[in-house]
Structures are given as structure tokens and as C-alpha cells.
Design an enzyme around this catalytic site. Structure first.
Site, PDB file in Angstrom:
ATOM      1  N   LEU A  13       0.837  -1.202   0.000  1.00 20.53           N
ATOM      2  CA  LEU A  13       0.000   0.000   0.000  1.00 20.53           C
ATOM      3  C   LEU A  13       0.872   1.252   0.000  1.00 20.53           C
ATOM      4  CD1 LEU A  13      -2.717   1.419   0.155  1.00 20.53           C
ATOM      5  CD2 LEU A  13      -2.692   1.072   2.649  1.00 20.53           C
ATOM      6  N   TYR A  14       1.793   1.323   0.933  1.00 15.95           N
ATOM      7  CA  TYR A  14       2.703   2.473   1.009  1.00 15.95           C
ATOM      8  C   TYR A  14       3.549   2.587  -0.251  1.00 15.95           C
ATOM      9  CZ  TYR A  14       6.800   5.176   2.572  1.00 15.95           C
ATOM     10  OH  TYR A  14       7.812   6.082   2.687  1.00 15.95           O
ATOM     11  N   GLY A  15       4.145   1.479  -0.660  1.00 20.47           N
ATOM     12  CA  GLY A  15       5.015   1.506  -1.826  1.00 20.47           C
ATOM     13  C   GLY A  15       4.291   1.922  -3.097  1.00 20.47           C
TER      14      GLY A  15
END
Length: 245
Positions: free
Chosen positions: A152-154
């Protein structure tokens, strides 16, 4: 104090923003720092002023177009037309995909993608009209390598990698340089909760350690300055050599 950025105004959002603001101010820029914590913001301003610089703090709960555009307007009111924008604010929850709820998903993309998008939408046209400006986006090494629990962050930061290149193509011909810094594991107040896992992740790279925020800030300040006048659309890895292995 160096004066390579004298006469310019920088707007810096969260993340590694405190160290970045100090680095820009040390080079002569007037800096507007945006964040949620007024006490920390006041401390950052005092630090810069004690070193002979000029800074302002704007309390901002960023999350949508309205808040992004309002911040850009307020920064210009306080310090004049913004010449340098550093999109550093970000949220980085880690965990399995199946345990991610929609609210978390929306929060990550709102702060990590939507807010930078509309800050650029508000500020880049003015930079282009004046014929100069620099935008630096802070991404992450996990925007380009797959790591379990960091999708999600990446992926949100991968969007910023593409936007960096697209904005470079869009605004570069008008004199606005758009680049990004891609940090590796970095010790900040935000990453303190990762505990020993941060050091373990950092140990896999040639440098064998996590970065200090000032090391990332130095790369951001370089890209913001005239020394990087021929750098457009670059994503500069500052990751302890993680890209080499």
C-alpha cells in the site's frame, strides 16, 4: 550562512520536513513548514531562527484538495511566492493486504498522492509564469522493489515516481524542475515505532545502517538549488546503496 537560495521561498510538508527546512534555510531560503503538531513546528522555527534563518509554521491537517490549496495560499501570504516545494509528508502503515481496510487505504493515498498533486496544481503554474522553480518529491525505495506488507505504502509512492516524471515533462519547459529523492530506512520520529526492524532492514544495504534525516535533507536541498540546474525528472536514491544489491 550560505546564500545559494537567498531570496527564495520554500514550502516543506511533514516527514523529513524539519531537517529539510533547516537545510534550505541554511542556504538562505525563507521556509514555510507545514505540519500537524504546533509545538514541534514552533521548535523547528526556533531552531532555524537561532541559526540565523527565517521560517514560519503553518498548522495543517492535510488530506484533500481543499487543504492542499489552502496551505499553498497561506504559505504565499506569509512568505511571498513559493519557489521551492518539497512534498515530504507521508503515512506508511505496513501489514498484510488482507488486513487493510478501506479507511486506511484512503488515508494513505490522500496524504501521499492527492495532497502533493494539488499542491503542485496550485503552485507550479505560478512558478512557470515566473520562469523558475523547483519541486522535490520524497518517495521511498519500496516504490521500486516489492516487499511483503509494504504494497500500500510503496504503491502510493510509486505513483509519485511517475508524477515526478510527468510533471518534469509538463513544467520543465517553463523553467520548473521536478525531481524526487528516494530514501532508504531513515531514523525519524515517525519511524521510531518500527524499533529494531528499521535497523534490520537497513543492514541489508552496503551502508549497513539507517540514515539520519539530515542526510536525506542534503540531497533534497541539492535538487532544490541551482547546482542541479540540469536535473529534471530524476529519482535520486539515497538509500545506503540498496539499489546496488
Amino acid at each position: 550562512m550560505a546564500t545559494t537560495l537567498s531570496g527564495r521561498t520554500g514550502l516543506v510538508t511533514g516527514g523529513i520536513g524539519r531537517a529539510t527546512a533547516a537545510a534550505l534555510a541554511a542556504r538562505g531560503a525563507t521556509v514555510v513548514i507545514a505540519g500537524r503538531d504546533a509545538e514541534r513546528g514552533a521548535q523547528a522555527v526556533r531552531q532555524i531562527e537561532q541559526a540565523g534563518g527565517t521560517a514560519f509554521f503553518v498548522a495543517a491537517d492535510l488530506g484533500d484538495e481543499r487543504s492542499a490549496r489552502a496551505l499553498a495560499v497561506r504559505a504565499a501570504e506569509l512568505a511571498g511566492p513559493v519557489d521551492i516545494l518539497v512534498n515530504s509528508a507521508g503515512v506508511f502503515p505496513f501489514g498484510p493486504t488482507e488486513k487493510t481496510d478501506e479507511e486506511t487505504f484512503e488515508q494513505v493515498y490522500a496524504l501521499n498522492v492527492k495532497v502533493p498533486y494539488f499542491l503542485v496544481a496550485e503552485l507550479a503554474p505560478g512558478m512557470a509564469a515566473r520562469g523558475h522553480g523547483a519541486i522535490v518529491n520524497v518517495t521511498t525505495m519500496v516504490a521500486e522493489i516489492g516487499m511483503a506488507g509494504m504494497g500500500l505504502y510503496g504503491s502510493s509512492k510509486a505513483a509519485m515516481v511517475l508524477l515526478t516524471k510527468s510533471w518534469a515533462a509538463e513544467f520543465g519547459p517553463s523553467g520548473v524542475r521536478v525531481n524526487a529523492v528516494s530514501p532508504g530506512p531513515t531514523r525519524t520520529e515517525g519511524t521510531a515505532a518500527m524499533g529494531s526492524s528499521l535497523g534490520e532492514l537497513a543492514a541489508t544495504a552496503p551502508a549497513g545502517r539507517a540514515a539520519g534525516p539530515e542526510e536525506i535533507a542534503a540531497a533534497i536541498a541539492f535538487l532544490a538549488g541551482d547546482e542541479a540546474s540540469f536535473v529534471h525528472g530524476a529519482v535520486v536514491p539515497v538509500d545506503g546503496g540498496r539499489t546496488a544489491v
